[in-house]
Scaffold this motif. Sequence first.
Motif, mmCIF file in Angstrom:
data_model
loop_
_atom_site.group_PDB
_atom_site.id
_atom_site.type_symbol
_atom_site.label_atom_id
_atom_site.label_comp_id
_atom_site.label_asym_id
_atom_site.label_seq_id
_atom_site.Cartn_x
_atom_site.Cartn_y
_atom_site.Cartn_z
ATOM 1 N N LYS A 135 44.451 44.014 124.501
ATOM 2 C CA LYS A 135 45.870 44.234 124.219
ATOM 3 C C LYS A 135 46.366 43.315 123.116
ATOM 4 O O LYS A 135 45.796 42.265 122.865
ATOM 5 C CB LYS A 135 46.683 43.971 125.485
ATOM 6 N N CYS A 136 47.477 43.734 122.494
ATOM 7 C CA CYS A 136 48.109 42.893 121.486
ATOM 8 C C CYS A 136 48.708 41.673 122.168
ATOM 9 O O CYS A 136 49.362 41.799 123.202
ATOM 10 C CB CYS A 136 49.205 43.697 120.780
ATOM 11 N N PRO A 137 48.506 40.478 121.598
ATOM 12 C CA PRO A 137 49.057 39.273 122.232
ATOM 13 C C PRO A 137 50.591 39.216 122.196
ATOM 14 O O PRO A 137 51.188 38.469 122.956
ATOM 15 C CB PRO A 137 48.452 38.120 121.424
ATOM 16 N N HIS A 138 51.225 40.025 121.337
ATOM 17 C CA HIS A 138 52.693 39.984 121.233
ATOM 18 C C HIS A 138 53.379 41.117 121.975
ATOM 19 O O HIS A 138 54.578 41.076 122.196
ATOM 20 C CB HIS A 138 53.119 40.053 119.760
ATOM 21 N N CYS A 139 52.627 42.163 122.261
ATOM 22 C CA CYS A 139 53.213 43.355 122.854
ATOM 23 C C CYS A 139 52.301 43.772 123.999
ATOM 24 O O CYS A 139 51.096 43.628 123.908
ATOM 25 C CB CYS A 139 53.272 44.504 121.851
ATOM 26 N N ASP A 140 52.882 44.343 125.031
ATOM 27 C CA ASP A 140 52.034 44.791 126.119
ATOM 28 C C ASP A 140 51.491 46.178 125.850
ATOM 29 O O ASP A 140 51.755 47.115 126.582
ATOM 30 C CB ASP A 140 52.839 44.768 127.430
ATOM 31 N N VAL A 190 44.273 47.254 115.617
ATOM 32 C CA VAL A 190 45.639 47.206 115.108
ATOM 33 C C VAL A 190 46.626 47.495 116.238
ATOM 34 O O VAL A 190 46.387 48.372 117.070
ATOM 35 C CB VAL A 190 45.839 48.254 113.989
ATOM 36 N N CYS A 191 47.750 46.749 116.264
ATOM 37 C CA CYS A 191 48.826 47.055 117.197
ATOM 38 C C CYS A 191 49.812 47.972 116.477
ATOM 39 O O CYS A 191 50.344 47.619 115.435
ATOM 40 C CB CYS A 191 49.542 45.788 117.654
ATOM 41 N N HIS A 192 50.059 49.159 117.053
ATOM 42 C CA HIS A 192 50.939 50.121 116.380
ATOM 43 C C HIS A 192 52.413 49.789 116.563
ATOM 44 O O HIS A 192 53.272 50.433 115.995
ATOM 45 C CB HIS A 192 50.649 51.540 116.860
ATOM 46 N N TYR A 193 52.692 48.778 117.375
ATOM 47 C CA TYR A 193 54.088 48.408 117.578
ATOM 48 C C TYR A 193 54.545 47.288 116.657
ATOM 49 O O TYR A 193 55.656 47.288 116.179
ATOM 50 C CB TYR A 193 54.329 48.031 119.040
ATOM 51 N N CYS A 194 53.645 46.287 116.411
ATOM 52 C CA CYS A 194 54.094 45.171 115.577
ATOM 53 C C CYS A 194 53.210 44.971 114.353
ATOM 54 O O CYS A 194 53.490 44.128 113.519
ATOM 55 C CB CYS A 194 54.176 43.886 116.395
ATOM 56 N N GLY A 195 52.114 45.735 114.254
ATOM 57 C CA GLY A 195 51.273 45.627 113.077
ATOM 58 C C GLY A 195 50.217 44.533 113.145
ATOM 59 O O GLY A 195 49.352 44.436 112.276
ATOM 60 N N HIS A 196 50.280 43.694 114.189
ATOM 61 C CA HIS A 196 49.277 42.637 114.346
ATOM 62 C C HIS A 196 47.877 43.244 114.287
ATOM 63 O O HIS A 196 47.613 44.263 114.916
ATOM 64 C CB HIS A 196 49.503 41.962 115.711
ATOM 65 N N ASN A 197 46.968 42.657 113.489
ATOM 66 C CA ASN A 197 45.607 43.193 113.500
ATOM 67 C C ASN A 197 44.553 42.110 113.412
ATOM 68 O O ASN A 197 44.759 41.074 112.797
ATOM 69 C CB ASN A 197 45.430 44.273 112.431
#
Length: 657
Positions: free
Chosen positions: A383-388, A400-407
């Motif tokens: 999971k993305c560390p910033h978003c669940d 890639v996180c599709h919510y915040c762009g973290h990759n």
Amino acid sequence: MMKYAKVIVDISLAKLDRTFTYSIPEEMRDSVRPGVRVTVPFGSRRLSGYVLELIEEPDYEADKIKAIAAVENGYAEVESVMVRLARWMKAEYGCTLNQALKTVVPVPREIRKRATRVEQVPELGKAEDGSLPPELNAAQKEAVAGILASYPKPALIFGVTGSGKTEIYMSLIAEMIRRGRQTILLIPEIALTYQNLSRFTGRFGSRVGVVNSRLSAGEKSECFRRARRGELDVMIGPRSALFTPFPNTGLIIIDEEHEGAYNSDTTPKYNAVDTARKLSELLGAGLVLGSATPSLESYTRALAGEYGLYRLPSRAVSGSVIPKVTVVDLRKELREGNRGIFSRQLLTLMAMRLQRHEQIMLFLNRRGFTGFISCRSCGRPIKCPHCDVSMTVHKNGRLVCHYCGHNVPMPDRCPACGSPYIAGFGVGTQKVEAEVKKLFPEASTLRMDMDTTSRKDGHSKILAAFGTGEADILIGTQMIVKGHDFPNVTLVGVLAADLSLYAQDFRASERTFQLLTQAAGRAGRGSVPGDVVIQTYSPDNYAVAAAARQDYYGFYRREMVFRSLMNYPPAGSMLFVLVSSEQEELAWKEAKAIAVELLSEADEKTSVIGPSDAGISKLKDQYRKQLFVKHPSRDRLLALRDGLLAAHGENVQMRLL
Ligand code: ADP
Ligand code: ZN
Ligand code: ZN
């Protein structure tokens, strides 16, 4: 002549959401009217604001009242209708009057010379190939006649894909033009393609205006200015086109009225269908909703007689029939040794269609689902560390996180347990494309998803290329199923019908039914009969089964039983409350406090569900807790919401579902 104006100043703060009285200087008495934007002195500053009302006598010590400084140029008046609509939006959506006014009376902007793009309204005004309208068939004539005879009563056109709804819209628009009135036509952004637009420009020429999200603010304002000056008869666009300031709007049409895209995701979070209903009422204009899969809300209203109901059960082009649908049980495929993405049935049909040089669409239903990576040892997804939310693998190997762009690069080992056995669960469009290329090396493919359409015009380019036969197979997510008409497509494969059933949403079955029905509607729009293969792990699910039978009414009945049982809309009303905070403790505390508050005011018909983690329990480092409040009376819930809004801050969001 009124000497004073009540002005709402342009600050989107709930506590300033009230009017202030200003005097109107002599020379402005002609131009200051409700809805006009003005500059006023406010404390030591000058602010913009909207005039809401004119009054004769001051309601305040006259010598303390300041004068309006200027009428802002380019702000033509909005009729008081728009001010009334804004008042309704404030009550309905719990926003400030200012936010509502800014939505319904968008701030005019000038076109910046450098930013002007001519290509954005491509070839509009060019009448296509004579474009004589076809003679309407009996069902179409009945709809047009019925709508006009009961005008301005709202109407729902329930017509399968290709049944000729668009032709009905055009007849109605032509009638409005004869009456000297204008039409607003809402179409989901994704269906605003050259192909669809050219039918309107072909018939109505340069008196058709189009707005879309690619226009700059200046270009959009210019389009609205032309509408206001009476240079246009029709405005076509996504939900914001609803606020086109025509001098005499006679009709609002909403195509694909069930689409989620008609819900605004920014404040005010309005629903364009409900807002259009209110606006048409205020304007005394007609309202026509069209869909092959009407929302349960609209169909319920139609059954109750609030809307005229017009059915178009068959396709308009003679010889074009509803496609043959086959449901394939993927569990059975696996039991019989097929571990691939494609069932044997789908492979056979694909080979056959390719050989005949007919086109294929492969639809990957990923709504509410991401092609995530999970650990085969401990079962946890990465999971993305910033978003669940689970991260998605991209072709370049990054997650890639599709919510915040973290990759991040793809890890070798599971971050939770260290196991090296991590793998993709489910498939993405890229994987489908790679698989197609392996199995059918001679076939050419196009892929349409978040990645390939992020560039400007991405999706219209892909659709245009597919339309001219540049590829045999179009692979995509739900964006390929919306209202595109490719006569050479004779096979539609739905790769996994069920994923959208598991979204955490009481409308999950409805969305699944709509998607599958729309996907099936893509096959065989020309004269060659079409096939649809729906692959699924839940062939017995009623949404899947009803979509396969193209049985809207069967689905409607089953789903309404569920909604009534659970008091879900449209059987009851429901308020959604979302509390967010950077600190999880605080989010819990506030959510619990709200629950207690609600219960203390509750009557026996109120039920409070939660608080619990929201569907996405953490987003951009904010923890999110949710509550649902159900009550048979919508007004009661609106009152509860307003009470909560007044007592809680920015970190609490509320929406009536
Ligand atoms: P919908 O909007 O319901 O998907 P359309 O209005 O796009 O349906 O019609 C589908 C196709 O049938 C179009 O190619 C259209 O030109 C054609 N069509 C519609 N009505 C008629 C008619 N009365 N006679 C012949 N062709 C028609
Ligand atoms: Zn693990
Ligand atoms: Zn994220």
